[in-house]
Design a protein around this motif. Structure first.
Motif, PDB file in Angstrom:
ATOM      1  N   UNK A   1       0.816  -1.217   0.000  1.00  0.00           N
ATOM      2  CA  UNK A   1       0.000   0.000   0.000  1.00  0.00           C
ATOM      3  C   UNK A   1       0.852   1.270   0.000  1.00  0.00           C
ATOM      4  N   UNK A   2       2.152   1.144  -0.232  1.00  0.00           N
ATOM      5  CA  UNK A   2       3.003   2.340  -0.265  1.00  0.00           C
ATOM      6  C   UNK A   2       2.526   3.341  -1.320  1.00  0.00           C
ATOM      7  N   UNK A   3       2.140   2.905  -2.538  1.00  0.00           N
ATOM      8  CA  UNK A   3       1.622   3.887  -3.504  1.00  0.00           C
ATOM      9  C   UNK A   3       0.385   4.626  -2.997  1.00  0.00           C
ATOM     10  N   UNK A   4      -0.438   3.951  -2.201  1.00  0.00           N
ATOM     11  CA  UNK A   4      -1.621   4.607  -1.633  1.00  0.00           C
ATOM     12  C   UNK A   4      -1.202   5.687  -0.633  1.00  0.00           C
ATOM     13  N   UNK A   5      -0.173   5.392   0.149  1.00  0.00           N
ATOM     14  CA  UNK A   5       0.338   6.381   1.098  1.00  0.00           C
ATOM     15  C   UNK A   5       0.853   7.603   0.353  1.00  0.00           C
ATOM     16  N   UNK A   6       1.618   7.381  -0.700  1.00  0.00           N
ATOM     17  CA  UNK A   6       2.185   8.491  -1.473  1.00  0.00           C
ATOM     18  C   UNK A   6       1.095   9.362  -2.097  1.00  0.00           C
ATOM     19  N   UNK A   7      -0.007   8.734  -2.475  1.00  0.00           N
ATOM     20  CA  UNK A   7      -1.085   9.463  -3.146  1.00  0.00           C
ATOM     21  C   UNK A   7      -2.174   9.923  -2.183  1.00  0.00           C
ATOM     22  N   UNK A   8      -1.938   9.787  -0.880  1.00  0.00           N
ATOM     23  CA  UNK A   8      -3.010  10.015   0.094  1.00  0.00           C
ATOM     24  C   UNK A   8      -3.461  11.468   0.170  1.00  0.00           C
ATOM     25  N   UNK A   9      -2.575  12.422  -0.105  1.00  0.00           N
ATOM     26  CA  UNK A   9      -3.016  13.804  -0.080  1.00  0.00           C
ATOM     27  C   UNK A   9      -2.000  14.812   0.406  1.00  0.00           C
ATOM     28  N   UNK A  10      -0.965  14.360   1.131  1.00  0.00           N
ATOM     29  CA  UNK A  10       0.050  15.307   1.600  1.00  0.00           C
ATOM     30  C   UNK A  10       0.922  15.734   0.420  1.00  0.00           C
ATOM     31  N   UNK A  11       1.301  16.998   0.400  1.00  0.00           N
ATOM     32  CA  UNK A  11       2.160  17.535  -0.659  1.00  0.00           C
ATOM     33  C   UNK A  11       3.584  17.025  -0.455  1.00  0.00           C
ATOM     34  N   UNK A  12       3.972  16.000  -1.188  1.00  0.00           N
ATOM     35  CA  UNK A  12       5.257  15.338  -0.981  1.00  0.00           C
ATOM     36  C   UNK A  12       6.427  16.187  -1.471  1.00  0.00           C
ATOM     37  N   UNK A  13       6.134  17.293  -2.154  1.00  0.00           N
ATOM     38  CA  UNK A  13       7.198  18.198  -2.598  1.00  0.00           C
ATOM     39  C   UNK A  13       7.512  19.255  -1.544  1.00  0.00           C
ATOM     40  N   UNK A  14       6.716  19.317  -0.481  1.00  0.00           N
ATOM     41  CA  UNK A  14       6.884  20.383   0.502  1.00  0.00           C
ATOM     42  C   UNK A  14       8.085  20.096   1.408  1.00  0.00           C
ATOM     43  N   UNK A  15       8.945  21.077   1.661  1.00  0.00           N
ATOM     44  CA  UNK A  15      10.118  20.853   2.520  1.00  0.00           C
ATOM     45  C   UNK A  15       9.707  20.410   3.927  1.00  0.00           C
ATOM     46  N   UNK A  16      10.550  19.621   4.551  1.00  0.00           N
ATOM     47  CA  UNK A  16      10.243  19.083   5.882  1.00  0.00           C
ATOM     48  C   UNK A  16      11.134  19.686   6.973  1.00  0.00           C
ATOM     49  N   UNK A  17      11.680  20.875   6.719  1.00  0.00           N
ATOM     50  CA  UNK A  17      12.549  21.535   7.708  1.00  0.00           C
ATOM     51  C   UNK A  17      11.811  21.749   9.029  1.00  0.00           C
ATOM     52  N   UNK A  18      12.585  21.807  10.097  1.00  0.00           N
ATOM     53  CA  UNK A  18      12.084  22.209  11.416  1.00  0.00           C
ATOM     54  C   UNK A  18      12.813  23.493  11.794  1.00  0.00           C
ATOM     55  N   UNK A  19      12.053  24.576  11.961  1.00  0.00           N
ATOM     56  CA  UNK A  19      12.647  25.896  12.195  1.00  0.00           C
ATOM     57  C   UNK A  19      12.245  26.428  13.560  1.00  0.00           C
ATOM     58  N   UNK A  20      13.161  27.174  14.187  1.00  0.00           N
ATOM     59  CA  UNK A  20      12.952  27.744  15.515  1.00  0.00           C
ATOM     60  C   UNK A  20      12.957  29.265  15.370  1.00  0.00           C
ATOM     61  N   UNK A  21      11.832  29.888  15.710  1.00  0.00           N
ATOM     62  CA  UNK A  21      11.651  31.310  15.414  1.00  0.00           C
ATOM     63  C   UNK A  21      11.010  32.030  16.594  1.00  0.00           C
ATOM     64  N   UNK A  22      11.146  33.364  16.599  1.00  0.00           N
ATOM     65  CA  UNK A  22      10.389  34.170  17.558  1.00  0.00           C
ATOM     66  C   UNK A  22       8.974  34.388  17.038  1.00  0.00           C
ATOM     67  N   UNK A  23       8.833  34.581  15.743  1.00  0.00           N
ATOM     68  CA  UNK A  23       7.561  34.568  15.018  1.00  0.00           C
ATOM     69  C   UNK A  23       7.927  34.418  13.546  1.00  0.00           C
ATOM     70  N   UNK A  24       6.933  34.161  12.717  1.00  0.00           N
ATOM     71  CA  UNK A  24       7.243  33.992  11.296  1.00  0.00           C
ATOM     72  C   UNK A  24       7.708  35.295  10.658  1.00  0.00           C
ATOM     73  N   UNK A  25       7.355  36.403  11.276  1.00  0.00           N
ATOM     74  CA  UNK A  25       7.840  37.691  10.789  1.00  0.00           C
ATOM     75  C   UNK A  25       8.846  38.307  11.756  1.00  0.00           C
TER      76      UNK A  25
END
Length: 546
Positions: A61-85
């Motif tokens: 079912x791996x192809x089903x997972x890939x096609x489930x709906x999450x944008x697989x092109x979106x970066x997966x970084x984890x960022x630490x901020x005071x705010x986005x601006x």
């Protein structure tokens, strides 16, 4: 009464659905009852770890997972901020799902982003393809009784208010942290209990990344003068996000107006957004004192409650389902001894304790700036502030790496001391978090090696026991003993020097769940073969036979 071969599963979250799919994949008849309609307003998980992806590979079912709906092109970084601006203190740069490559130790990558609102439908589709699986939503368990050789359960269809009785050989509670099944059989949860009260809000906005100057990230952790106070996580990698207002051990119930203000504070500017749902919840550190008895067992959140820091909870639950699934099959087919189902909790509970403790430590690391408040200079502009931010961010990011890289948690758990595992006298390897050294030591997950293009050793395991034979010799007596006791076992000859070196012994017996049960350089004689088969099917425990 007529003998029943039926399993009743209570709860159709990811663990209940995975167990139903695993049983259906094995040809076992089961019914899942779920009091909700199955819709997910608040996804409680979003990360599929390496071992879970290996199971998905097994189930095709791996192809089903890939096609489930999450944008697989979106970066997966984890960022630490005071705010986005505001200011960025640091980040861990991680590839998008479509750029993730398989790990050296697995045919699967480090993980896959697939929130529950996407993963539940995948598992529902998986389970529903088997004629032996019946999914009954908006059906509530009212109570049950154990009768020695079967279970009778009273259920109610919430649409018609009709009540009926279901007979089953076993009942499995996959009904979450407030499990009625667990409570009914008197199993207590052990641990410190509530860690924090947190409130989640799923919100939608057209283009969050256009509202700030930071590089896109899957997860933002917000740190102010008061310390770590909230997070924002991508739900679909497009326009839906989960904002978490992380409290303390004091119960809180913020209003929608307060949540809107907190979201605006995190982004650092006014913007248009829609709150789709809100959910206050308690972050806990609890493990059940046991995982069941007789004909009643629990799995998933019913057996362990953990902080989501690390993404271990649902992945543990799927491991529960796979461990339990083949043992239920063995019990229904008649070749399981009394130790086999008993071994389920003995194997899985130590893994839960280990992982729940690690998740709590991850939470402490994330919230560390609350205890050691960041200096005011990290919030000041200019060169001095830049230097302070870099020093703070480097230190925080180094500390947080342990949460982002957890291959040892997902692949390195060992069923040490299990009554259905035969130890070989080798020492227990170090329990690592961020690294993992494959081993075929009994109790461990059988290692991955590519045997041919696209074919892993892991692809050999699942349906029954597999006896790997290296060096052109086999163990006929072990096969004969298995056949005498109706234990499904097949011999696989391996002519691969890399695999031979990794597995270390000429004969390695792998269970249906992919864990090594026994290994040796010597082919067993008839008497030894009988002993091995008796232990691995649970007729005798390894401790009794020692």
């Amino acid at each position: 009464m007529a003998e029943t071969k039926h399993i009743l599963i209570v709860g159709a979250g990811p663990v209940g659905l995975a167990l139903a799919g695993e049983l259906g994949w094995r040809g076992i008849t089961c019914t899942v009852v779920e009091k909700s309609d199955g819709s997910i307003a608040q996804p409680k998980m979003d990360w599929l770890g390496t071992r879970t992806l290996e199971f998905c590979r097994r189930w095709d079912i791996v192809p089903w997972v890939h096609a489930a709906g999450y944008n697989r092109a979106y970066p997966q970084d984890c960022a630490y901020v005071s705010s986005l601006n505001g200011f960025e203190f640091g980040r861990e740069v991680l590839p998008s799902a479509e750029k993730e490559e398989a790990l050296p130790q697995s045919p699967a990558p480090r993980g896959e982003r697939c929130p529950q609102n996407f993963f539940d439908p995948v598992l529902r589709r998986f389970a529903s393809q088997f004629p032996s699986v019946k999914l009954r939503y908006q059906t509530e368990l009212l109570g049950f009784e154990e009768h020695g050789d079967h279970i009778t359960a009273r259920v109610k269809d919430l649409r018609s208010n009709k009540e009926e009785t279901i007979e089953a050989a076993y009942l499995i509670g996959c009904d979450g942290g407030g499990s009625s099944v667990r409570d009914a059989i008197g199993i207590k949860m052990e641990g410190p209990g509530t860690l924090t009260y947190t409130t989640n809000a799923i919100f939608r906005t057209e283009d969050l990344d256009a509202l700030h100057d930071k590089s896109p990230a899957y997860r933002y952790i917000f740190i102010g003068p008061e310390g770590t106070w909230s997070t924002v996580v991508a739900i679909n990698g497009r326009d839906e996000w989960r904002f978490s207002l992380v409290g303390d051990a004091t119960r809180q119930m913020p209003s929608e107006e307060e949540m809107r203000a907190a979201i605006i504070k995190a982004v650092g500017r006014e913007f248009k957004f829609e709150i789709l749902s809100m959910l206050p919840w308690a972050r806990r550190q609890l493990v059940a004192e046991n995982y069941g008895r007789g004909r009643i067992y629990i799995a998933g959140d019913a057996a362990h409650l953990t902080s989501p820091t690390g993404g271990f909870g649902m992945n543990m639950g799927l491991q529960d389902a796979v461990d339990l699934g083949w043992k239920l099959e063995a019990a229904l087919q008649g070749w399981a001894g009394p130790e086999l189902l008993h071994s389920y909790g003995l194997e899985r509970r130590p893994v839960a304790i280990r992982n729940v403790n690690e998740a709590t430590d991850n939470l402490k690391r994330m919230l560390a700036p609350r205890l050691a408040k960041p200096g005011p200079e990290i919030f000041e502009p200019g060169a001095k502030g830049d230097a302070a931010r870099k020093a703070f961010g480097d230190q925080y990011n180094e500390m947080m790496k342990r949460e982002w890289y957890t291959v040892g948690i997902h692949l390195g758990f060992i069923y040490e001391g299990s009554p259905v595992i035969i130890p070989d006298g080798t020492p227990l390897p170090p329990d690592e978090v961020s690294t993992y050294t494959p081993t075929a030591r009994p109790g461990s997950r059988a290692p991955h090696i590519w045997l041919a293009e696209g074919k892993s050793t892991l692809d050999l395991f699942g349906r029954g026991f597999v006896l790997l034979c290296f060096g052109g010799v086999n163990a006929d007596e072990l096969s004969k003993a298995a056949e005498r006791h109706y234990v499904p076992m097949r011999l696989v000859m391996i002519d691969n020097s890399e695999a031979r070196k990794l597995y270390e012994r000429r004969f390695v017996l792998v269970r249906p769940d992919g864990h090594v049960a026994w290994r040796s350089d010597q082919a067993p004689d008839a008497r030894e073969a009988e002993r091995i088969v008796a232990i691995v099917r649970g007729a005798n425990s390894a401790q009794q036979a020692a």
